[in-house]
Design a protein around this motif. Structure first.
Motif, PDB file in Angstrom:
ATOM      1  N   ILE A   2       0.894  -1.441   0.178  1.00  0.00           N
ATOM      2  CA  ILE A   2       0.406  -0.337   0.392  1.00  0.00           C
ATOM      3  C   ILE A   2       1.201   1.256   0.289  1.00  0.00           C
ATOM      4  N   ARG A   3       0.563   2.155  -1.201  1.00  0.00           N
ATOM      5  CA  ARG A   3       1.252   3.823  -0.778  1.00  0.00           C
ATOM      6  C   ARG A   3       0.011   4.315  -0.944  1.00  0.00           C
ATOM      7  N   LEU A   4       0.860   5.409   0.699  1.00  0.00           N
ATOM      8  CA  LEU A   4      -0.528   6.549   0.821  1.00  0.00           C
ATOM      9  C   LEU A   4       0.458   8.215   0.953  1.00  0.00           C
ATOM     10  N   TYR A   5      -0.130   8.623   0.155  1.00  0.00           N
ATOM     11  CA  TYR A   5       0.743  10.302  -0.344  1.00  0.00           C
ATOM     12  C   TYR A   5       0.049  11.183   1.351  1.00  0.00           C
ATOM     13  N   ILE A   6       0.835  11.636   2.279  1.00  0.00           N
ATOM     14  CA  ILE A   6       1.032  11.954   3.112  1.00  0.00           C
ATOM     15  C   ILE A   6       1.578  13.328   3.178  1.00  0.00           C
ATOM     16  N   PRO A   7       0.757  14.089   4.512  1.00  0.00           N
ATOM     17  CA  PRO A   7       1.385  15.432   4.272  1.00  0.00           C
ATOM     18  C   PRO A   7       2.868  16.162   5.369  1.00  0.00           C
ATOM     19  N   HIS A   8       2.409  14.797   6.112  1.00  0.00           N
ATOM     20  CA  HIS A   8       3.873  15.112   7.515  1.00  0.00           C
ATOM     21  C   HIS A   8       5.476  15.241   6.563  1.00  0.00           C
ATOM     22  N   ASP A   9       6.563  15.899   7.264  1.00  0.00           N
ATOM     23  CA  ASP A   9       7.559  15.465   6.909  1.00  0.00           C
ATOM     24  C   ASP A   9       8.157  13.790   7.093  1.00  0.00           C
ATOM     25  N   LEU A  10       8.768  13.517   7.308  1.00  0.00           N
ATOM     26  CA  LEU A  10       9.217  12.646   7.333  1.00  0.00           C
ATOM     27  C   LEU A  10      10.648  11.796   7.491  1.00  0.00           C
ATOM     28  N   ALA A  11      10.955  12.023   8.710  1.00  0.00           N
ATOM     29  CA  ALA A  11      11.751  11.171   8.843  1.00  0.00           C
ATOM     30  C   ALA A  11      12.176   9.595   9.533  1.00  0.00           C
ATOM     31  N   ALA A  12      13.847   9.162  10.068  1.00  0.00           N
ATOM     32  CA  ALA A  12      13.491   7.682  11.167  1.00  0.00           C
ATOM     33  C   ALA A  12      12.457   8.002  11.652  1.00  0.00           C
ATOM     34  N   GLY A  13      12.165   7.199  12.611  1.00  0.00           N
ATOM     35  CA  GLY A  13      11.323   6.855  13.611  1.00  0.00           C
ATOM     36  C   GLY A  13      10.216   7.858  13.673  1.00  0.00           C
ATOM     37  N   ALA A  14       9.801   8.915  12.977  1.00  0.00           N
ATOM     38  CA  ALA A  14       8.405   9.877  12.910  1.00  0.00           C
ATOM     39  C   ALA A  14       8.110   9.365  12.831  1.00  0.00           C
ATOM     40  N   GLY A  21      -9.851   9.394   7.284  1.00  0.00           N
ATOM     41  CA  GLY A  21      -9.965   8.792   5.821  1.00  0.00           C
ATOM     42  C   GLY A  21      -8.757   8.059   5.913  1.00  0.00           C
ATOM     43  N   GLN A  22      -7.894   7.910   5.243  1.00  0.00           N
ATOM     44  CA  GLN A  22      -6.701   7.104   5.101  1.00  0.00           C
ATOM     45  C   GLN A  22      -6.922   6.151   6.249  1.00  0.00           C
ATOM     46  N   SER A  23      -6.920   6.298   7.794  1.00  0.00           N
ATOM     47  CA  SER A  23      -7.047   5.212   8.751  1.00  0.00           C
ATOM     48  C   SER A  23      -8.105   4.324   8.630  1.00  0.00           C
ATOM     49  N   ARG A  24      -9.432   4.938   7.621  1.00  0.00           N
ATOM     50  CA  ARG A  24     -10.495   3.461   7.575  1.00  0.00           C
ATOM     51  C   ARG A  24     -10.138   3.055   6.637  1.00  0.00           C
ATOM     52  N   ILE A 125      -8.747  12.762  -7.413  1.00  0.00           N
ATOM     53  CA  ILE A 125      -8.275  11.831  -8.364  1.00  0.00           C
ATOM     54  C   ILE A 125      -6.536  12.152  -8.821  1.00  0.00           C
ATOM     55  N   ALA A 126      -6.124  13.446  -8.720  1.00  0.00           N
ATOM     56  CA  ALA A 126      -4.457  13.128  -8.475  1.00  0.00           C
ATOM     57  C   ALA A 126      -3.854  13.097  -7.796  1.00  0.00           C
ATOM     58  N   MET A 127      -4.267  11.968  -6.351  1.00  0.00           N
ATOM     59  CA  MET A 127      -3.451  12.152  -5.391  1.00  0.00           C
ATOM     60  C   MET A 127      -3.557  10.169  -5.775  1.00  0.00           C
ATOM     61  N   GLU A 128      -4.618  10.067  -5.788  1.00  0.00           N
ATOM     62  CA  GLU A 128      -4.658   8.550  -6.075  1.00  0.00           C
ATOM     63  C   GLU A 128      -4.451   7.702  -6.986  1.00  0.00           C
ATOM     64  N   THR A 133       0.317   5.683  -9.471  1.00  0.00           N
ATOM     65  CA  THR A 133       1.596   5.380 -10.166  1.00  0.00           C
ATOM     66  C   THR A 133       3.161   4.603  -9.964  1.00  0.00           C
ATOM     67  N   GLY A 134       3.618   5.151  -8.079  1.00  0.00           N
ATOM     68  CA  GLY A 134       4.525   4.903  -8.040  1.00  0.00           C
ATOM     69  C   GLY A 134       5.740   6.422  -7.889  1.00  0.00           C
ATOM     70  N   ARG A 135       4.279   6.985  -7.997  1.00  0.00           N
ATOM     71  CA  ARG A 135       5.273   8.426  -8.631  1.00  0.00           C
ATOM     72  C   ARG A 135       5.708   9.439  -6.643  1.00  0.00           C
ATOM     73  N   LEU A 136       6.993  10.262  -6.690  1.00  0.00           N
ATOM     74  CA  LEU A 136       7.072  10.725  -5.364  1.00  0.00           C
ATOM     75  C   LEU A 136       6.691  11.820  -5.450  1.00  0.00           C
ATOM     76  N   ASP A 137       5.398  12.405  -5.992  1.00  0.00           N
ATOM     77  CA  ASP A 137       4.793  13.416  -5.703  1.00  0.00           C
ATOM     78  C   ASP A 137       3.986  13.403  -6.748  1.00  0.00           C
ATOM     79  N   VAL A 138       2.376  14.548  -6.164  1.00  0.00           N
ATOM     80  CA  VAL A 138       1.160  14.328  -6.589  1.00  0.00           C
ATOM     81  C   VAL A 138       0.665  15.699  -7.090  1.00  0.00           C
ATOM     82  N   PRO A 139       0.627  15.617  -8.757  1.00  0.00           N
ATOM     83  CA  PRO A 139       0.134  17.158  -9.434  1.00  0.00           C
ATOM     84  C   PRO A 139      -0.356  17.633  -9.306  1.00  0.00           C
TER      85      PRO A 139
END
Ligand code: SAH
Length: 240
Positions: A2-14, A21-24, A125-128, A133-139
């Motif tokens: 599963i791949r999810l786009y999230i707005p948070h900063d990402l760092a080890a252990g965060a 919606g994503q939780s459900r 739609i762009a996010m999903e 598609t495996g992009r690292l950003d969302v248009p």
């Protein structure tokens, strides 16, 4: 995975709390449990492996474990598309995400088929599509703007691939020969095409490259998919 786009900063252990919606989606739809792993990305910090660290009534928490893929800049490619009917526009946004457009700008033109768009729906739609598609950003999908305003504020360094159905433009592959990547935009008109005044205005832009997509008149979604595909194959990121 599963791949999810999230707005948070990402760092080890965060430790990150997902929205309801994503939780459900993770627990009720995908039946994930504590410790299950997934991939997350935020458009800035690359793609991370994460694990479900807590399952609350309304929110799931995940912990970022390690960097899976570093952030690499995507081609600086805008798709500018006239406001066509809702269904076709949704297809265009989804395909633009799969085909690597960085932004989708909606243009109001003289012969536009609609005068507004559900930006929130198009953004989802762009996010999903980006997740799938495996992009690292969302248009980014931008609010409709008048075509003449987009032209008036045109940034000089951005080349404009003007898909012109008038029929006297250069074949797209010939027009792209010898061109380099960098800031580009692809412009697709409405079902009614561009007006003569719009065509003159667009061709007057120094960085405009009018191109033909062949002898047949393509629907706006077919034209958008075709132009994006040829651009990526010729000068985009389909070549490593
Ligand atoms: N009603 C117009 C067609 C518009 S098609 C007519 O009959 O002439 C919608 C948009 O798709 C066009 O504005 C153009 O941007 C693009 N397009 C479709 N077919 C094309 C072609 N053969 N060459 C270049 N652009 C094309």
């Amino acid at each position: 995975m599963i791949r999810l786009y999230i707005p948070h900063d990402l760092a080890a252990g965060a430790e990150l709390a997902l929205d309801p919606g994503q939780s459900r989606y993770l627990t009720a739809v995908m039946r994930q449990a504590l410790g299950d792993e997934l991939l997350v990305f935020n458009g800035r910090d690359g793609e991370w492996r994460a694990a479900i660290s807590a399952i609350g009534k309304r929110a799931v928490a995940i912990r970022a474990l390690g960097l899976e893929r570093p952030q690499v800049p995507a081609p600086d490619l805008d798709l500018i598309v006239a406001l066509v009917k809702r269904g076709r526009l949704e297809t265009i946004v989804e395909k633009a995400a799969e085909l690597g457009a960085r932004r989708v700008l909606l243009a109001a033109t003289e012969r536009t088929n609609a005068d507004r768009a559900r930006i929130d729906r198009l953004a989802t739609i762009a996010m999903e599509a980006a997740e799938q598609t495996g992009r690292l950003d969302v248009p980014q999908v931008l609010e409709p703007a008048k075509l003449e305003k987009l032209v008036a504020g045109w940034e000089a360094s951005r080349r404009l691939l003007f898909c012109d159905e008038a029929g006297d433009a250069a074949p797209i592959l010939d027009a792209l020969a010898g061109q380099a990547a960098g800031p580009w935009a692809i412009l697709i008109g409405p079902e009614g095409g561009f007006s003569p005044a719009e065509r003159a205005m667009l061709r007057a832009l120094p960085c405009a490259i009018p191109v033909s997509l062949g002898p047949r008149i393509l629907r706006a979604d077919t034209a958008a998919i075709s132009a994006l595909t040829i651009w990526q194959a010729a000068i985009g990121d389909w070549r490593p």
